[in-house]
Design a protein around this motif. Structure first.
Motif, PDB file in Angstrom:
ATOM      1  N   GLY A   1       0.796  -1.222   0.000  1.00 11.98           N
ATOM      2  CA  GLY A   1       0.000   0.000   0.000  1.00 11.98           C
ATOM      3  C   GLY A   1       0.824   1.265   0.000  1.00 11.98           C
ATOM      4  N   ASP A   2       2.144   1.135   0.016  1.00 12.24           N
ATOM      5  CA  ASP A   2       3.025   2.299   0.063  1.00 12.24           C
ATOM      6  C   ASP A   2       3.096   2.940  -1.307  1.00 12.24           C
ATOM      7  OD1 ASP A   2       4.911   4.186   0.655  1.00 12.24           O
ATOM      8  OD2 ASP A   2       6.565   2.769   0.923  1.00 12.24           O
ATOM      9  N   THR A   3       2.549   4.149  -1.420  1.00 14.90           N
ATOM     10  CA  THR A   3       2.526   4.826  -2.720  1.00 14.90           C
ATOM     11  C   THR A   3       3.547   5.952  -2.801  1.00 14.90           C
ATOM     12  OG1 THR A   3       0.795   6.301  -1.949  1.00 14.90           O
ATOM     13  CG2 THR A   3       0.091   4.301  -3.113  1.00 14.90           C
ATOM     14  N   THR A   4       4.467   6.023  -1.844  1.00 21.05           N
ATOM     15  CA  THR A   4       5.467   7.083  -1.904  1.00 21.05           C
ATOM     16  C   THR A   4       6.405   6.855  -3.078  1.00 21.05           C
ATOM     17  OG1 THR A   4       6.912   5.893  -0.397  1.00 21.05           O
ATOM     18  CG2 THR A   4       5.408   7.495   0.580  1.00 21.05           C
ATOM     19  N   ASP A   5       6.843   7.938  -3.650  1.00 18.23           N
ATOM     20  CA  ASP A   5       7.764   7.890  -4.781  1.00 18.23           C
ATOM     21  C   ASP A   5       9.149   7.518  -4.269  1.00 18.23           C
ATOM     22  OD1 ASP A   5       9.147   8.193  -7.128  1.00 18.23           O
ATOM     23  OD2 ASP A   5       8.383  10.200  -7.547  1.00 18.23           O
ATOM     24  N   GLN A   6       9.675   6.397  -4.726  1.00 18.23           N
ATOM     25  CA  GLN A   6      10.968   5.937  -4.236  1.00 18.23           C
ATOM     26  C   GLN A   6      12.105   6.228  -5.219  1.00 18.23           C
ATOM     27  OE1 GLN A   6      10.756   1.977  -2.746  1.00 18.23           O
ATOM     28  NE2 GLN A   6       8.897   2.393  -1.607  1.00 18.23           N
ATOM     29  N   ARG A   7      11.828   7.023  -6.240  1.00 19.42           N
ATOM     30  CA  ARG A   7      12.887   7.380  -7.169  1.00 19.42           C
ATOM     31  C   ARG A   7      13.844   8.347  -6.483  1.00 19.42           C
ATOM     32  NH1 ARG A   7       8.910   8.763 -12.079  1.00 19.42           N
ATOM     33  NH2 ARG A   7       7.895   9.829 -10.352  1.00 19.42           N
ATOM     34  N   SER A   8      15.109   8.276  -6.853  1.00 18.15           N
ATOM     35  CA  SER A   8      16.126   9.041  -6.137  1.00 18.15           C
ATOM     36  C   SER A   8      16.148  10.531  -6.483  1.00 18.15           C
ATOM     37  CB  SER A   8      17.506   8.433  -6.403  1.00 18.15           C
ATOM     38  OG  SER A   8      17.787   8.470  -7.783  1.00 18.15           O
ATOM     39  N   ASP A   9      15.766  10.911  -7.683  1.00 15.17           N
ATOM     40  CA  ASP A   9      15.830  12.316  -8.089  1.00 15.17           C
ATOM     41  C   ASP A   9      14.432  12.921  -8.165  1.00 15.17           C
ATOM     42  OD1 ASP A   9      18.601  12.299  -8.432  1.00 15.17           O
ATOM     43  OD2 ASP A   9      18.439  11.561 -10.482  1.00 15.17           O
ATOM     44  N   PRO A  10      14.285  14.198  -7.765  1.00 12.08           N
ATOM     45  CA  PRO A  10      12.978  14.856  -7.886  1.00 12.08           C
ATOM     46  C   PRO A  10      12.582  15.016  -9.343  1.00 12.08           C
ATOM     47  CG  PRO A  10      14.665  16.409  -7.175  1.00 12.08           C
ATOM     48  CD  PRO A  10      15.292  15.055  -7.200  1.00 12.08           C
ATOM     49  N   ARG A  11      11.288  15.035  -9.593  1.00 12.40           N
ATOM     50  CA  ARG A  11      10.754  15.142 -10.951  1.00 12.40           C
ATOM     51  C   ARG A  11      10.139  16.514 -11.181  1.00 12.40           C
ATOM     52  NH1 ARG A  11      13.221  10.828 -10.986  1.00 12.40           N
ATOM     53  NH2 ARG A  11      12.530   9.002 -12.092  1.00 12.40           N
ATOM     54  N   ILE A  12      10.244  16.986 -12.427  1.00 10.69           N
ATOM     55  CA  ILE A  12       9.578  18.211 -12.847  1.00 10.69           C
ATOM     56  C   ILE A  12       8.888  17.936 -14.176  1.00 10.69           C
ATOM     57  CG2 ILE A  12      11.221  19.751 -11.700  1.00 10.69           C
ATOM     58  CD1 ILE A  12      12.401  20.317 -14.527  1.00 10.69           C
ATOM     59  N   VAL A  13       7.989  18.822 -14.551  1.00 12.46           N
ATOM     60  CA  VAL A  13       7.386  18.788 -15.879  1.00 12.46           C
ATOM     61  C   VAL A  13       7.824  20.076 -16.565  1.00 12.46           C
ATOM     62  CG1 VAL A  13       5.253  18.717 -17.206  1.00 12.46           C
ATOM     63  CG2 VAL A  13       5.421  17.444 -15.061  1.00 12.46           C
ATOM     64  N   PRO A  14       8.653  19.966 -17.609  1.00 13.84           N
ATOM     65  CA  PRO A  14       9.166  21.183 -18.248  1.00 13.84           C
ATOM     66  C   PRO A  14       8.080  21.919 -19.025  1.00 13.84           C
ATOM     67  CG  PRO A  14       9.865  19.253 -19.475  1.00 13.84           C
ATOM     68  CD  PRO A  14       9.151  18.759 -18.253  1.00 13.84           C
ATOM     69  N   VAL A  15       8.319  23.199 -19.263  1.00 13.61           N
ATOM     70  CA  VAL A  15       7.386  24.016 -20.024  1.00 13.61           C
ATOM     71  C   VAL A  15       7.259  23.469 -21.445  1.00 13.61           C
ATOM     72  CG1 VAL A  15       6.998  26.321 -20.974  1.00 13.61           C
ATOM     73  CG2 VAL A  15       7.844  26.059 -18.638  1.00 13.61           C
TER      74      VAL A  15
ATOM     75  N   VAL B   1       8.462  12.145 -32.590  1.00 15.70           N
ATOM     76  CA  VAL B   1       8.182  13.178 -31.606  1.00 15.70           C
ATOM     77  C   VAL B   1       7.544  12.500 -30.400  1.00 15.70           C
ATOM     78  CG1 VAL B   1       6.889  15.288 -31.106  1.00 15.70           C
ATOM     79  CG2 VAL B   1       7.894  14.948 -33.361  1.00 15.70           C
ATOM     80  N   ALA B   2       8.033  12.841 -29.216  1.00 12.49           N
ATOM     81  CA  ALA B   2       7.490  12.303 -27.974  1.00 12.49           C
ATOM     82  C   ALA B   2       7.103  13.469 -27.070  1.00 12.49           C
ATOM     83  CB  ALA B   2       8.523  11.428 -27.280  1.00 12.49           C
ATOM     84  N   GLU B   3       6.327  13.163 -26.036  1.00  7.06           N
ATOM     85  CA  GLU B   3       5.964  14.165 -25.039  1.00  7.06           C
ATOM     86  C   GLU B   3       6.616  13.786 -23.717  1.00  7.06           C
ATOM     87  OE1 GLU B   3       2.075  15.782 -22.637  1.00  7.06           O
ATOM     88  OE2 GLU B   3       1.797  14.989 -24.654  1.00  7.06           O
ATOM     89  N   ILE B   4       7.249  14.756 -23.085  1.00  9.07           N
ATOM     90  CA  ILE B   4       7.883  14.512 -21.792  1.00  9.07           C
ATOM     91  C   ILE B   4       6.792  14.453 -20.727  1.00  9.07           C
ATOM     92  CG2 ILE B   4       9.495  15.384 -20.070  1.00  9.07           C
ATOM     93  CD1 ILE B   4      10.908  16.873 -22.405  1.00  9.07           C
ATOM     94  N   VAL B   5       6.664  13.291 -20.088  1.00 10.71           N
ATOM     95  CA  VAL B   5       5.700  13.117 -19.004  1.00 10.71           C
ATOM     96  C   VAL B   5       6.267  13.731 -17.738  1.00 10.71           C
ATOM     97  CG1 VAL B   5       4.465  11.424 -17.601  1.00 10.71           C
ATOM     98  CG2 VAL B   5       4.780  11.020 -20.053  1.00 10.71           C
ATOM     99  N   ASP B   6       7.497  13.376 -17.425  1.00  8.75           N
ATOM    100  CA  ASP B   6       8.224  14.023 -16.339  1.00  8.75           C
ATOM    101  C   ASP B   6       9.706  13.875 -16.595  1.00  8.75           C
ATOM    102  OD1 ASP B   6       9.090  11.550 -15.270  1.00  8.75           O
ATOM    103  OD2 ASP B   6       7.446  11.478 -13.854  1.00  8.75           O
ATOM    104  N   LEU B   7      10.474  14.693 -15.879  1.00 10.06           N
ATOM    105  CA  LEU B   7      11.897  14.796 -16.145  1.00 10.06           C
ATOM    106  C   LEU B   7      12.641  14.908 -14.820  1.00 10.06           C
ATOM    107  CD1 LEU B   7      14.085  15.399 -18.393  1.00 10.06           C
ATOM    108  CD2 LEU B   7      13.524  17.806 -18.064  1.00 10.06           C
ATOM    109  N   SER B   8      13.753  14.204 -14.710  1.00 15.15           N
ATOM    110  CA  SER B   8      14.633  14.358 -13.554  1.00 15.15           C
ATOM    111  C   SER B   8      16.021  14.691 -14.081  1.00 15.15           C
ATOM    112  CB  SER B   8      14.669  13.072 -12.719  1.00 15.15           C
ATOM    113  OG  SER B   8      15.449  12.089 -13.364  1.00 15.15           O
TER     114      SER B   8
END
Length: 115
Positions: A25-39, A54-61
């Motif tokens: 049930g643990d839904t915390t993000d365990q990835r090591s780097d913070p994520r952003i969504v670029p403009v 062509v792809a769309e960036i979902v999130d970026l670290s």
């Protein structure tokens, strides 16, 4: 499921299963780097066969990105995301996740970044 094992081995298996149930049930993000969504979300991706899509960036670290694309190269494939060399680390329902060969530096990593 029935597991035939010694008492000690069975205890270790039960302990491991209890640990997995507790974390299910643990839904915390365990990835090591913070994520952003670029403009600027649109990015060109050069695939291993030299085709560009062509792809769309979902999130970026600083170390990688999740990309929405209909093309899904196999994990381990070398791709170029914008001008950054990357390796496909997994396929997702919407596309792929990549790890950059050289991560961003903290001074250049923000929502205005362009790949």
């Amino acid at each position: 499921m029935l597991v035939e094992a010694s008492g000690e081995r069975q205890t270790r298996i039960e302990d491991r299963l209890a640990w997995l149930r507790a974390r299910a049930g643990d839904t915390t993000d365990q990835r090591s780097d913070p994520r952003i969504v670029p403009v600027q979300k649109a990015v060109n991706v050069r695939l291993p066969n030299s085709q560009t899509v062509v792809a769309e960036i979902v999130d970026l670290s600083m170390s990688g990105a999740a990309l929405a694309t209909s093309e899904r190269p196999d994990p381990g494939s070398a791709v170029t995301v914008g001008k950054r060399f990357a390796t496909v680390v997994r396929q997702t329902a919407d596309g792929i996740a990549v790890r950059f060969k050289l991560p961003f530096s903290p001074t250049t990593f923000n929502e205005q970044v362009v790949l």
